[in-house]
Design an enzyme around this catalytic site. Sequence first.
Site, PDB file in Angstrom:
ATOM      1  N   GLY A 349       0.578  10.132  -0.073  1.00 46.20           N
ATOM      2  CA  GLY A 349       1.337   9.637  -1.208  1.00 46.20           C
ATOM      3  C   GLY A 349       1.589   8.153  -1.111  1.00 46.20           C
ATOM      4  O   GLY A 349       1.320   7.521  -0.073  1.00 46.20           O
ATOM      5  N   PRO A 350       2.127   7.555  -2.164  1.00 43.36           N
ATOM      6  CA  PRO A 350       2.402   6.113  -2.163  1.00 43.36           C
ATOM      7  C   PRO A 350       3.440   5.751  -1.111  1.00 43.36           C
ATOM      8  O   PRO A 350       4.183   6.612  -0.619  1.00 43.36           O
ATOM      9  CB  PRO A 350       2.937   5.853  -3.576  1.00 43.36           C
ATOM     10  CG  PRO A 350       2.523   7.047  -4.381  1.00 43.36           C
ATOM     11  CD  PRO A 350       2.465   8.194  -3.442  1.00 43.36           C
ATOM     12  N   PRO A 351       3.542   4.475  -0.749  1.00 39.97           N
ATOM     13  CA  PRO A 351       4.571   4.049   0.212  1.00 39.97           C
ATOM     14  C   PRO A 351       5.973   4.315  -0.331  1.00 39.97           C
ATOM     15  O   PRO A 351       6.236   4.204  -1.520  1.00 39.97           O
ATOM     16  CB  PRO A 351       4.312   2.542   0.354  1.00 39.97           C
ATOM     17  CG  PRO A 351       2.913   2.331  -0.109  1.00 39.97           C
ATOM     18  CD  PRO A 351       2.654   3.360  -1.150  1.00 39.97           C
ATOM     19  N   GLY A 352       6.869   4.678   0.572  1.00 40.56           N
ATOM     20  CA  GLY A 352       8.268   4.840   0.198  1.00 40.56           C
ATOM     21  C   GLY A 352       8.612   6.155  -0.460  1.00 40.56           C
ATOM     22  O   GLY A 352       9.668   6.277  -1.083  1.00 40.56           O
ATOM     23  N   GLY A 354       8.878   9.100   1.269  1.00 43.63           N
ATOM     24  CA  GLY A 354       9.573   9.997   2.189  1.00 43.63           C
ATOM     25  C   GLY A 354       8.691  10.793   3.121  1.00 43.63           C
ATOM     26  O   GLY A 354       9.136  11.796   3.686  1.00 43.63           O
ATOM     27  N   LYS A 355       7.467  10.360   3.343  1.00 42.90           N
ATOM     28  CA  LYS A 355       6.540  11.138   4.187  1.00 42.90           C
ATOM     29  C   LYS A 355       7.031  11.193   5.629  1.00 42.90           C
ATOM     30  O   LYS A 355       7.079  12.274   6.247  1.00 42.90           O
ATOM     31  CB  LYS A 355       5.136  10.525   4.110  1.00 42.90           C
ATOM     32  CG  LYS A 355       4.543  10.509   2.712  1.00 42.90           C
ATOM     33  CD  LYS A 355       3.132   9.964   2.686  1.00 42.90           C
ATOM     34  CE  LYS A 355       3.081   8.488   3.032  1.00 42.90           C
ATOM     35  NZ  LYS A 355       3.763   7.636   2.058  1.00 42.90           N
ATOM     36  N   SER A 675     -11.793   6.421 -15.057  1.00 45.63           N
ATOM     37  CA  SER A 675     -10.779   6.931 -15.979  1.00 45.63           C
ATOM     38  C   SER A 675     -10.413   5.958 -17.092  1.00 45.63           C
ATOM     39  O   SER A 675      -9.718   6.332 -18.029  1.00 45.63           O
ATOM     40  CB  SER A 675      -9.515   7.327 -15.209  1.00 45.63           C
ATOM     41  OG  SER A 675      -8.943   6.219 -14.566  1.00 45.63           O
ATOM     42  N   LYS A 718      -0.085   8.847 -13.296  1.00 41.19           N
ATOM     43  CA  LYS A 718      -0.351   8.080 -14.519  1.00 41.19           C
ATOM     44  C   LYS A 718       0.705   8.356 -15.581  1.00 41.19           C
ATOM     45  O   LYS A 718       1.152   7.437 -16.285  1.00 41.19           O
ATOM     46  CB  LYS A 718      -1.749   8.425 -15.039  1.00 41.19           C
ATOM     47  CG  LYS A 718      -2.877   7.951 -14.152  1.00 41.19           C
ATOM     48  CD  LYS A 718      -4.227   8.403 -14.686  1.00 41.19           C
ATOM     49  CE  LYS A 718      -5.363   7.939 -13.768  1.00 41.19           C
ATOM     50  NZ  LYS A 718      -6.678   8.422 -14.235  1.00 41.19           N
TER      51      LYS A 718
END
Length: 772
Positions: A349-352, A354-355, A675, A718
């Site tokens: 997932g994107p940074p920040g 909660g991974k 896309s 998106k």
Amino acid sequence: MVDKNVYPSLISKQKVVFPSEKLSLVIAGKEEAKAIKRGVEDNGEAVLLFQLDSEKSRIGMVVKLSQHWELAPNVLGLIIEGVKRVSVVEEYVEDEVKMVKIEEVPPVEIKEEREEVELEALARNAMSQFKQLIQLEETIPIAIIEDLQKESLSPERVSDIIPSVLDLDFKDELKILETLDLRERLEIITKRLGYEMQVAQAEKGIQEKMIKEVEQAQKEIILRERLKAIEKELGIYEEQKEYDVLEQELMQAALLPDVQTKVMAELQRLRRMSSISPEASYIRTYLGWVADLPWNKKDETSVDLTRAKKILDEDHYGLEKAKERILEYLAVQKLTKGKGRGTILVFVGPPGTGKTSVGQSIARSLGRKFVRISLGGIRDEAEIRGHRRTYVGALPGRIIQGIKDAGSKNPVFMMDEIDKIGADFRGDPAAALLEVLDPAQNHSFSDHYIEIPFDLSEVIFITTANILDPIPPALKDRMEVIEFPGYTEDEKFHIAKKFLLPRVLEGNGLTEKQLKIEDEAISKIINRYTYEAGVRELERKLSEIVRKMALSFARDGGEMKKTVVITAEDLSKYLGPEEYDVTMGREEDVVGVATGLAWTPAGGEVIFIEANLVPGKGNLTLTGQMGDVMQESARAALFYIRGRSEKLRLLKNFYYKSDIHIHVPSGAIPKDGPSSGIAIATALASLMIRKKVRKDVALTGEVTLSGKVLRVGGVKEKVLAAHRGGVKTVVLPEDNRRNLADVPEEIKNDLDFKFIRSIDEAFDIALVRSKF
């Protein structure tokens, strides 16, 4: 036809190659790489030129390119063999390759018998001195063993093999190479051999003196060892006590019998070794690592699914699908009692989002230790597997170090940024991770330093990544993906209230009684001061406000007169002017500008596709750092428009009288993917028929030449980006209808979704007052 007197050229500035001498080189440079390739393709030969300072020698060496391999881009390893001296006639460049035209160096002509006898005498004298030098140095160069066994060598051969093995500097080597007169060349070599003989004799004298000193030192060591024995009898030998403690720790480590035998043999060798020996410290460090590893120590795991869910909900807001999959994983751990073949999880997932913190929550819910290492930027395989003990300063790899720090053989082990692993000539760390992350193999993981199989099968491995594409397929195949999508505005609001603001206040020495930020202010920070998938920038903005208030309190002596309340109107005073606009950024509908949606590692983004038309000759210009796939989408969209020119009421030859320019703003940022095809087609259609594109409509979908709209990925990200950007209508491929199940209900209620199968349907929706 290849000219036999023309060769590609290479330059050496440090070493001269003589005939029949084999040498390994590292050649760096784009031009040199091309020259090597040209030589291999022609006849496997090249001419090696020699340069001293800024001056090139006119005598070169034809070399055979025996082997070559790539060490890095434009850096080649090379094994060459000298063939013959040549004279350089001309240097030039052909097809970006440096070439030379050469002439053969004429062979030595002996006109009189007396001259032949003198040359033979010089050669024998030189060979005799050379053999004496070898005896003095007590080393025989492997490359000339065969020549030394021969009864006689030609003077020419003698003049080549001796300088090839003597320790000469580049200037002296070059002088011998350039001396074409055989008699003069042998005289230079003989003179140099005399000098080397004197040096070798002096070195031998020094060595004999050193041997005597070493014998004296050994005698002192023996006496010290006897002294230690006396001290041991007196009970004051502390070093042996330390070894006894180490032996006890090794006995308690629960090693396998054959492993324990090997380790104890190392310990006995250490006992017999002098403490001043360098190897003693290496063995002591090694045995310390073996004793400290948790071979049979593990945390008692109690899987309480109710408690685990409570901890996940306490620590994280949202992420319902990720939490559900984690609970499924923990349920399997409970039923198999941790003995089943585990699954390696990868949080993507994107940074920040909660991974990393979710991994910490998993460890807390299981009652296990938590270990985290960052793999970002690692390029050396030894970082994973460790270094061999023969290297000075060798240590185990990060896996074994993490296990030792945890003090347990079954921790939760998180590997951050697995998508940012590099690789170079030192090895591929991703390949080393294959054994670590394979449940079928990691029960006997072997670290190069420890050299004892360690059981990693009970470790819960979790990896994190921003995107999956850079992860090698073999490594990706061993992991199960759990996606961490970007947060909605509502989720960000609750995260800020529940987690971020209390943490920021505590970190800056303030309390909720001293400072309060109103809900409207938090919402405004989310909408007007941040634009991200995660919450890191949101936390930074909150920290910026709290720091300014901390400064104000500190200036007042830390006294709290009353609670300070930050309102939405106060934000400009603390954070400056608003950085983002919740609207689309376009105040009105425009011809030739369509709104697209893109997926990035940091979440979804709203992009604008701009098209313009000028008189010309049918040229298509694409700018804005569009990648190959995106450029192909633009060409496909244009060809579809051309094919529909009659229905669009365009002139049949309009394309040949116009130049079309398609641009995607934010030109410094690379963009790619299929896309954006439907948005490009809409911008082109708007441009051709002069109909405006609705500013509140965003489109995403891949197009084909037949006008179909195909499914795309990253729908949730998106859609979230469209909602953040103030879009009212989102146009998606019909095949993506199923992906709306991942979109939060509050987002779906705010947006109008249109699902299409063809490009014409997109025109009907996006173009103002147009119908096809």
